[in-house]
Every structure is written in C-alpha cells, then in structure tokens.
Design a protein around this motif. Sequence first.
Motif, PDB file in Angstrom:
ATOM      1  N   VAL A 240       0.769  -1.180   0.042  1.00  0.00           N
ATOM      2  CA  VAL A 240      -0.073  -0.018   0.037  1.00  0.00           C
ATOM      3  C   VAL A 240       0.870   1.044   0.124  1.00  0.00           C
ATOM      4  CG1 VAL A 240      -1.869  -1.105   1.073  1.00  0.00           C
ATOM      5  CG2 VAL A 240      -0.119   0.184   2.486  1.00  0.00           C
ATOM      6  N   THR A 241       0.224   2.401   0.014  1.00  0.00           N
ATOM      7  CA  THR A 241       1.113   3.569  -0.471  1.00  0.00           C
ATOM      8  C   THR A 241       0.922   4.539   0.882  1.00  0.00           C
ATOM      9  OG1 THR A 241      -0.773   5.036  -0.983  1.00  0.00           O
ATOM     10  CG2 THR A 241       0.324   3.655  -2.861  1.00  0.00           C
ATOM     11  N   THR A 242       1.881   5.329   1.007  1.00  0.00           N
ATOM     12  CA  THR A 242       2.190   6.344   2.113  1.00  0.00           C
ATOM     13  C   THR A 242       1.074   7.164   2.391  1.00  0.00           C
ATOM     14  OG1 THR A 242       3.370   7.822   0.917  1.00  0.00           O
ATOM     15  CG2 THR A 242       4.652   6.034   2.367  1.00  0.00           C
ATOM     16  N   SER A 243      -0.018   7.538   1.442  1.00  0.00           N
ATOM     17  CA  SER A 243      -1.217   8.249   1.737  1.00  0.00           C
ATOM     18  C   SER A 243      -2.391   7.629   0.885  1.00  0.00           C
ATOM     19  CB  SER A 243      -0.736   9.667   1.137  1.00  0.00           C
ATOM     20  OG  SER A 243      -0.359   9.675  -0.319  1.00  0.00           O
ATOM     21  N   GLY A 244      -3.357   8.269   1.080  1.00  0.00           N
ATOM     22  CA  GLY A 244      -4.710   7.831   0.630  1.00  0.00           C
ATOM     23  C   GLY A 244      -4.540   7.955  -0.978  1.00  0.00           C
ATOM     24  N   SER A 245      -4.841   6.568  -1.502  1.00  0.00           N
ATOM     25  CA  SER A 245      -4.867   6.588  -2.792  1.00  0.00           C
ATOM     26  C   SER A 245      -5.701   5.390  -3.427  1.00  0.00           C
ATOM     27  CB  SER A 245      -3.564   6.549  -3.386  1.00  0.00           C
ATOM     28  OG  SER A 245      -3.071   4.991  -3.176  1.00  0.00           O
ATOM     29  N   ARG A 246      -6.013   5.085  -4.678  1.00  0.00           N
ATOM     30  CA  ARG A 246      -6.398   4.005  -5.306  1.00  0.00           C
ATOM     31  C   ARG A 246      -5.330   3.000  -5.703  1.00  0.00           C
ATOM     32  NH1 ARG A 246     -11.404   6.708  -8.712  1.00  0.00           N
ATOM     33  NH2 ARG A 246     -11.469   4.288  -9.282  1.00  0.00           N
ATOM     34  N   THR A 247      -4.057   3.170  -5.263  1.00  0.00           N
ATOM     35  CA  THR A 247      -3.114   2.355  -6.064  1.00  0.00           C
ATOM     36  C   THR A 247      -2.788   1.454  -4.949  1.00  0.00           C
ATOM     37  OG1 THR A 247      -2.301   4.306  -7.580  1.00  0.00           O
ATOM     38  CG2 THR A 247      -0.745   2.604  -6.904  1.00  0.00           C
ATOM     39  N   LEU A 248      -2.123   0.128  -5.590  1.00  0.00           N
ATOM     40  CA  LEU A 248      -1.558  -0.806  -5.140  1.00  0.00           C
ATOM     41  C   LEU A 248      -0.301  -1.286  -5.708  1.00  0.00           C
ATOM     42  CD1 LEU A 248      -4.094  -3.423  -3.609  1.00  0.00           C
ATOM     43  CD2 LEU A 248      -2.870  -1.892  -2.256  1.00  0.00           C
ATOM     44  N   HIS A 249       0.989  -1.449  -5.176  1.00  0.00           N
ATOM     45  CA  HIS A 249       1.907  -2.160  -6.200  1.00  0.00           C
ATOM     46  C   HIS A 249       1.972  -3.472  -5.692  1.00  0.00           C
ATOM     47  CE1 HIS A 249       3.540   2.051  -6.042  1.00  0.00           C
ATOM     48  NE2 HIS A 249       3.438   2.218  -4.789  1.00  0.00           N
ATOM     49  N   VAL A 250       2.644  -4.336  -6.495  1.00  0.00           N
ATOM     50  CA  VAL A 250       2.530  -5.801  -6.246  1.00  0.00           C
ATOM     51  C   VAL A 250       3.912  -6.496  -6.796  1.00  0.00           C
ATOM     52  CG1 VAL A 250       1.193  -6.053  -8.646  1.00  0.00           C
ATOM     53  CG2 VAL A 250       1.175  -7.690  -6.905  1.00  0.00           C
TER      54      VAL A 250
END
Length: 292
Positions: A254-264
């Motif tokens: 998950v990211t360091t702030s509110g977002s709609r992104t996931l890394h995988v």
Amino acid sequence: MENGGLLNEFNATGYDLPQGGIILPHPGFSNQYILFHAEEGYVAPWGGASVGLFYSIVNMAQNNGLGKVIVRKEPIVIDTLEYGELAVVRHANGRDWWLVVGEAHQNAIYRILINPFGVYSFGKQHVGTNRIFSFGQANFSPDGTKYTIFGGVSAGGLTQYADIYDFDRCSGLFNNHEHFEVKSTSSSGAGSAISANSRWLYIALFDKLLKYDLKASNIESTEELVGEYEPFSDPFSTKFFWMFAAPDDKIYIVTTSGSRTLHVIEKPDEPGLDCAFEQHGIRLACYNNSSL
C-alpha cells in the motif's frame, strides 16, 4: 456486536496501532473466535505506544448468528510493548497457535500459547541484543522457522533496523538473533513481508524495495535492490508503505497516503529481479489509506 463496544478506551475512534489486532479461530470451540488487541497509550518520552495486550472471545452462535462478546478484555501482558506488531504462527502440532509481541526497547519477546483450553502466557524470553523502538511490521515466515521485525526509528528519520530470529514452533523459543541497520539516504520505511516459500524477506523503504535471503548465514550481506520509486500520484504520492503477503502468494504494497493504487510483487518466490515487482500495478475501485 453485543458487549463489543469501547474495547479501546484510549482512542474513541477505535484502534490505530498497525498490526494491533488479530483474530484467531478458537482451537476448542468451532463457533468461537479470539480477538487479541493491543492497548494504545502514552509513554514518555516516546509518545504513543502499546501499553498492554488483551483478549476478548466472540461466540458467533449467539444472537442468531450476529455474535456476542462472551469474554471481554482479559489482560495477558501489561507492559510497554512494540508499537502494535502482533504476529501469530501455527504451533508445530497443527492445531494450536503462538502469538508473540516484543517488549519495547529491550531484547525480550512475550510468547502466548493458544490451545483448546484457553490462552496462556509463557512470559518473556530475552534473546540477542536490544531492539530499537520502531514503527513497522513483524512477520513469521510461512513455515514458522523465522520471525522478523522491521521499522523506521521515527517517522522522519533515515535510520531503520531489521531484527531476524530463528523460531521453534514446538517450544516457542527464539534463537540466533541477527540485528542490522537498513541504510537509506532519502527516506525511512515501515513495510516488510516474507515470500510464500519462506526464503525471501522484502523490506519497503518509502522509495526503495529491498530483498534479503533468509537462508543465508549472514542475511544482511544478501541485501539486493529490486525496485526504486517511480513518481506517480493518485492523487497524492504513492510511495511504498505497508506490505501484505496474500493467499495468492503475491505480496501487495500500500502507499504512504490515501490513494487508489497498490504495488504488487507478482512472483515473490523467485530470486533477484525475477520476483517481477510492478509499481502501481493495481488500481482500486475506491480510496485506501494504509491498510489492506
């Protein structure tokens, strides 16, 4: 849920300790679940900290399947503990569980056994050198042989540490502590996860993804850079943060702030860059902040 309110009195909005709550099926009762929850408090001079570990038991056969808390906030450990960082692993018998949490600023780890007869504290084991109080993640390897803690010393600091132990799932004892600094010139970090084959430890700094071989005799020496942050906003920065090893054997970040992104990490079991790390590989249907 009936009898389930105000389990955390420190913060009226609920718990915000990372890895501060874990739910396990009760080994002795098919309709019951045990909720382990760390209590948040203030400890000078460090500020927010975990000041104790409690458990509550939920019986889902009550209230026509809606459940009821039948044991409420029983204390297990009252002490200054790591900031959340609860971790569990199956006992070697395949039925029971071990739950562990470190004592803050010390070399001690509390060990709790969960079996069909209840919850039992085995006290704390002193092993290796003192750990640095951290904001991070604790993990057991899937095969239960390794226990790791990684975290940044402070939210704005550039120094963070990894602590790695061997673990015996029969006795609940730790040994062979390896402690080392994870160096960074630009950011701290908080995330860590272990691959499904129990070999590779991944550590997320805010702008770097590192990898270590848990089978090596000197784990620190195997550090490998497998990814660097590529600036991307959704709508805020999507730097790397908490990591989660999922049932599909992939690792999500998950990211360091509110977002709609996931890394995988698509293939965490593979060596080197073959792990196939994909930045902003998943776009969620809604905004997510820090959890998964």
